[in-house]
Design a protein around this motif. Sequence first.
Motif, PDB file in Angstrom:
ATOM      1  N   CYS A 102       0.824  -1.208   0.000  1.00 13.33           N
ATOM      2  CA  CYS A 102       0.000   0.000   0.000  1.00 13.33           C
ATOM      3  C   CYS A 102       0.855   1.254   0.000  1.00 13.33           C
ATOM      4  CB  CYS A 102      -0.940  -0.010   1.212  1.00 13.33           C
ATOM      5  SG  CYS A 102      -2.226  -1.276   1.142  1.00 13.33           S
ATOM      6  N   VAL A 103       1.943   1.261   0.764  1.00 13.57           N
ATOM      7  CA  VAL A 103       2.838   2.417   0.772  1.00 13.57           C
ATOM      8  C   VAL A 103       3.446   2.623  -0.610  1.00 13.57           C
ATOM      9  CG1 VAL A 103       4.995   3.332   1.705  1.00 13.57           C
ATOM     10  CG2 VAL A 103       3.333   2.268   3.231  1.00 13.57           C
ATOM     11  N   SER A 104       3.881   1.539  -1.253  1.00 16.40           N
ATOM     12  CA  SER A 104       4.443   1.648  -2.604  1.00 16.40           C
ATOM     13  C   SER A 104       3.396   2.156  -3.588  1.00 16.40           C
ATOM     14  CB  SER A 104       4.974   0.287  -3.064  1.00 16.40           C
ATOM     15  OG  SER A 104       6.025  -0.162  -2.231  1.00 16.40           O
ATOM     16  N   GLY A 105       2.168   1.683  -3.443  1.00 20.99           N
ATOM     17  CA  GLY A 105       1.097   2.155  -4.321  1.00 20.99           C
ATOM     18  C   GLY A 105       0.830   3.642  -4.157  1.00 20.99           C
ATOM     19  N   ILE A 106       0.838   4.119  -2.925  1.00 20.12           N
ATOM     20  CA  ILE A 106       0.610   5.554  -2.676  1.00 20.12           C
ATOM     21  C   ILE A 106       1.758   6.371  -3.254  1.00 20.12           C
ATOM     22  CG2 ILE A 106       0.506   7.295  -0.857  1.00 20.12           C
ATOM     23  CD1 ILE A 106      -1.060   5.289   0.824  1.00 20.12           C
ATOM     24  N   ARG A 107       2.970   5.925  -3.062  1.00 17.63           N
ATOM     25  CA  ARG A 107       4.135   6.659  -3.581  1.00 17.63           C
ATOM     26  C   ARG A 107       4.126   6.735  -5.100  1.00 17.63           C
ATOM     27  NH1 ARG A 107       9.269   3.847  -1.202  1.00 17.63           N
ATOM     28  NH2 ARG A 107      10.230   5.347  -2.638  1.00 17.63           N
ATOM     29  N   ASN A 108       3.544   5.728  -5.757  1.00 19.40           N
ATOM     30  CA  ASN A 108       3.491   5.704  -7.226  1.00 19.40           C
ATOM     31  C   ASN A 108       2.163   6.193  -7.774  1.00 19.40           C
ATOM     32  OD1 ASN A 108       6.060   4.146  -8.399  1.00 19.40           O
ATOM     33  ND2 ASN A 108       5.508   3.183  -6.457  1.00 19.40           N
ATOM     34  N   GLY A 109       1.324   6.748  -6.910  1.00 20.90           N
ATOM     35  CA  GLY A 109       0.062   7.304  -7.378  1.00 20.90           C
ATOM     36  C   GLY A 109      -0.992   6.295  -7.765  1.00 20.90           C
ATOM     37  N   GLU A 110      -0.841   5.049  -7.339  1.00 21.78           N
ATOM     38  CA  GLU A 110      -1.805   3.994  -7.689  1.00 21.78           C
ATOM     39  C   GLU A 110      -2.833   3.848  -6.559  1.00 21.78           C
ATOM     40  OE1 GLU A 110      -2.124   2.492 -10.424  1.00 21.78           O
ATOM     41  OE2 GLU A 110      -0.214   2.686 -11.494  1.00 21.78           O
ATOM     42  N   ILE A 111      -3.624   4.887  -6.348  1.00 15.78           N
ATOM     43  CA  ILE A 111      -4.596   4.885  -5.258  1.00 15.78           C
ATOM     44  C   ILE A 111      -5.654   3.800  -5.475  1.00 15.78           C
ATOM     45  CG2 ILE A 111      -6.287   6.243  -4.003  1.00 15.78           C
ATOM     46  CD1 ILE A 111      -3.421   7.144  -3.595  1.00 15.78           C
ATOM     47  N   ILE A 112      -6.079   3.630  -6.718  1.00 17.24           N
ATOM     48  CA  ILE A 112      -7.101   2.616  -7.015  1.00 17.24           C
ATOM     49  C   ILE A 112      -6.591   1.216  -6.672  1.00 17.24           C
ATOM     50  CG2 ILE A 112      -8.386   1.496  -8.872  1.00 17.24           C
ATOM     51  CD1 ILE A 112      -8.643   4.190 -10.218  1.00 17.24           C
ATOM     52  N   VAL A 113      -5.339   0.932  -7.031  1.00 20.06           N
ATOM     53  CA  VAL A 113      -4.759  -0.378  -6.740  1.00 20.06           C
ATOM     54  C   VAL A 113      -4.652  -0.580  -5.230  1.00 20.06           C
ATOM     55  CG1 VAL A 113      -2.722  -1.836  -7.002  1.00 20.06           C
ATOM     56  CG2 VAL A 113      -3.522  -0.452  -8.917  1.00 20.06           C
ATOM     57  N   VAL A 114      -4.283   0.473  -4.503  1.00 17.34           N
ATOM     58  CA  VAL A 114      -4.171   0.376  -3.050  1.00 17.34           C
ATOM     59  C   VAL A 114      -5.524   0.045  -2.437  1.00 17.34           C
ATOM     60  CG1 VAL A 114      -3.720   1.684  -0.949  1.00 17.34           C
ATOM     61  CG2 VAL A 114      -2.173   1.895  -2.899  1.00 17.34           C
ATOM     62  N   GLN A 115      -6.560   0.761  -2.835  1.00 16.04           N
ATOM     63  CA  GLN A 115      -7.892   0.497  -2.291  1.00 16.04           C
ATOM     64  C   GLN A 115      -8.365  -0.908  -2.656  1.00 16.04           C
ATOM     65  OE1 GLN A 115     -10.088   3.888  -3.901  1.00 16.04           O
ATOM     66  NE2 GLN A 115     -10.003   4.894  -1.899  1.00 16.04           N
ATOM     67  N   CYS A 116      -8.087  -1.330  -3.880  1.00 14.70           N
ATOM     68  CA  CYS A 116      -8.488  -2.678  -4.284  1.00 14.70           C
ATOM     69  C   CYS A 116      -7.718  -3.752  -3.529  1.00 14.70           C
ATOM     70  CB  CYS A 116      -8.293  -2.850  -5.789  1.00 14.70           C
ATOM     71  SG  CYS A 116      -9.451  -1.906  -6.800  1.00 14.70           S
ATOM     72  N   THR A 117      -6.445  -3.485  -3.220  1.00 19.30           N
ATOM     73  CA  THR A 117      -5.668  -4.446  -2.441  1.00 19.30           C
ATOM     74  C   THR A 117      -6.239  -4.598  -1.039  1.00 19.30           C
ATOM     75  OG1 THR A 117      -3.659  -3.903  -3.700  1.00 19.30           O
ATOM     76  CG2 THR A 117      -3.368  -4.993  -1.573  1.00 19.30           C
ATOM     77  N   LEU A 118      -6.620  -3.489  -0.421  1.00 25.40           N
ATOM     78  CA  LEU A 118      -7.232  -3.549   0.906  1.00 25.40           C
ATOM     79  C   LEU A 118      -8.545  -4.331   0.857  1.00 25.40           C
ATOM     80  CD1 LEU A 118      -6.627   0.161   1.974  1.00 25.40           C
ATOM     81  CD2 LEU A 118      -5.443  -1.844   2.856  1.00 25.40           C
ATOM     82  N   LEU A 119      -9.373  -4.003  -0.120  1.00 24.46           N
ATOM     83  CA  LEU A 119     -10.648  -4.717  -0.257  1.00 24.46           C
ATOM     84  C   LEU A 119     -10.421  -6.184  -0.579  1.00 24.46           C
ATOM     85  CD1 LEU A 119     -13.779  -4.651  -0.522  1.00 24.46           C
ATOM     86  CD2 LEU A 119     -13.445  -4.108  -2.940  1.00 24.46           C
ATOM     87  N   GLY A 120      -9.459  -6.469  -1.470  1.00 18.53           N
ATOM     88  CA  GLY A 120      -9.209  -7.850  -1.862  1.00 18.53           C
ATOM     89  C   GLY A 120      -8.697  -8.700  -0.725  1.00 18.53           C
ATOM     90  N   SER A 121      -7.887  -8.124   0.163  1.00 19.04           N
ATOM     91  CA  SER A 121      -7.394  -8.885   1.309  1.00 19.04           C
ATOM     92  C   SER A 121      -8.534  -9.258   2.253  1.00 19.04           C
ATOM     93  CB  SER A 121      -6.335  -8.071   2.060  1.00 19.04           C
ATOM     94  OG  SER A 121      -5.188  -7.879   1.264  1.00 19.04           O
ATOM     95  N   ILE A 122      -9.463  -8.335   2.445  1.00 24.76           N
ATOM     96  CA  ILE A 122     -10.629  -8.638   3.292  1.00 24.76           C
ATOM     97  C   ILE A 122     -11.482  -9.721   2.651  1.00 24.76           C
ATOM     98  CG2 ILE A 122     -12.743  -7.699   4.289  1.00 24.76           C
ATOM     99  CD1 ILE A 122     -11.319  -4.998   4.512  1.00 24.76           C
ATOM    100  N   LEU A 123     -11.751  -9.580   1.348  1.00 25.20           N
ATOM    101  CA  LEU A 123     -12.607 -10.551   0.660  1.00 25.20           C
ATOM    102  C   LEU A 123     -11.964 -11.931   0.595  1.00 25.20           C
ATOM    103  CD1 LEU A 123     -13.973  -8.417  -2.328  1.00 25.20           C
ATOM    104  CD2 LEU A 123     -15.125  -8.988  -0.187  1.00 25.20           C
ATOM    105  N   SER A 124     -10.657 -11.972   0.343  1.00 26.36           N
ATOM    106  CA  SER A 124     -10.007 -13.282   0.226  1.00 26.36           C
ATOM    107  C   SER A 124     -10.038 -14.030   1.549  1.00 26.36           C
ATOM    108  CB  SER A 124      -8.564 -13.110  -0.257  1.00 26.36           C
ATOM    109  OG  SER A 124      -7.780 -12.458   0.719  1.00 26.36           O
TER     110      SER A 124
END
Length: 467
Positions: A179-201
């Motif tokens: 998530c930190v790497s995603g924020i630093r690279n401007g990939e906010i959508i990927v960060v949010q999806c990673t958080l959601l995906g971890s909960i769903l998985s």
Amino acid sequence: EFEVDKPLAFPSSEGRPCVPPWRGPRAQKGAGLPSPLGSRRLAGWLGFAMAMLMQAQHELRRSGSKLGRGSTPRDYAPVSQKGDDDKDAGPHSDFQGLVNIFCGHKILTTMLLVALPAGFYAHHTEMDPQYIFLFNFVAIVPLAWLIGKATEDVAAKLGEAAGGLLNATFGNVVEMLLCVSGIRNGEIIVVQCTLLGSILSNLLLVMGCAFLAGGLIHHDQRYNQAGAATQCSLMSMSVFAIGLPTIYTNILKQDEEWEHMVAVSRWVSVMLLGVYFAYLVFQLKTHAHLFQDEDAEEEEESPDLSAPAAAVLLLASTVVTSFATDYLIEALKGTVETWKVSREFVGIIMLPIIGNAAEHYTAITVAMRNKMDLSLGVAAGSSCQMGLLVTPFTVLVGWAYGAEMTLNFHAFQLAVLLFSVFLVTTILNNGRSNWLEGYILLITYLVVALVYFFEGTGEDASLATLD
């Protein structure tokens, strides 16, 4: 022999794996897969990909660890070294301990020695982004295992509170680094999806596989209903905290209201962290009995490394993982263009795999041994940790970097999370589980995966940005 009505006794297991309610041990030393034909047929139910992850973890984890991340207080009792049972006394030196770790875990060690140098080489020689992504994706799996193993050995030398806090912190370090790497690279959508995906998985895939695998061996399985209800309540609160900013933004579509929503998300994140630490006190101290397996044995295994050596290994693994996650996120854009998949599919389906492989394996194996409280501690407990710790942590990191990382997860993502939590809550309301409930959860996860797999790659087709 493999008996249908008897919990599985794996050849390499000398003690039960102990899994905490809020976060399963990433480096849990699980028991090996049984060799009889019945268990292999059972593994077929879990799918080819899941079976590969389970086999890898089998080869690379020693059995009987009770000190996985986030263990309950009794899991940090001193290791018994009575009599002349030298096999439980642990290695005589840190060098011997390292040899035991790497030589005893051949598959993950091979993945580490091959994929990690390849990933770094691919990045520095500017190879095609898909190869940079793929090599670092594979390399993060054994790195996550090393982080978990080192955390486990450090926690073994600490007290109950310090050990539990350390496990809780480093239990999600891979997701945090992604998530930190995603924020630093401007990939906010990927960060949010990673958080959601971890909960769903954890809620759908891991719990579904555990219920299915355990239910096919044991006709009816029981767990502590009060502990499960507490975890469901915490997940419902996470949905509430994510849902209000999302609805707020979609109703009041004005620039000034967006600024208000950013501030609301940041302060709500601070309060969610307070709830998480209150939950630690609740499950570690005041109501620990709700999350403990009363029938479990009290056997411990000595750590492989001393506390200083394990701390050095933990620090080194974390630093290397931070580089690997940076390279992976940087190569994401070119990878999705080459593979013709959406960022949402990568974030929700693919990235949670590399951080949760050990938990997936642990939840399934302990469920097959009819230890459902431990299995739920991995699945539901890990989801609570993602919702109450990693998500607010990510928002605060975005605040520190000046990025507008918020709790606005878009209406569709909120609906997926809401329906998933509702389904899990209805399944966990009676203190019993069976194979059909696991099958229902698995099908639900596959439906979500199919939706994101067939999603378009353009911004106008994104389920995370579509108005």
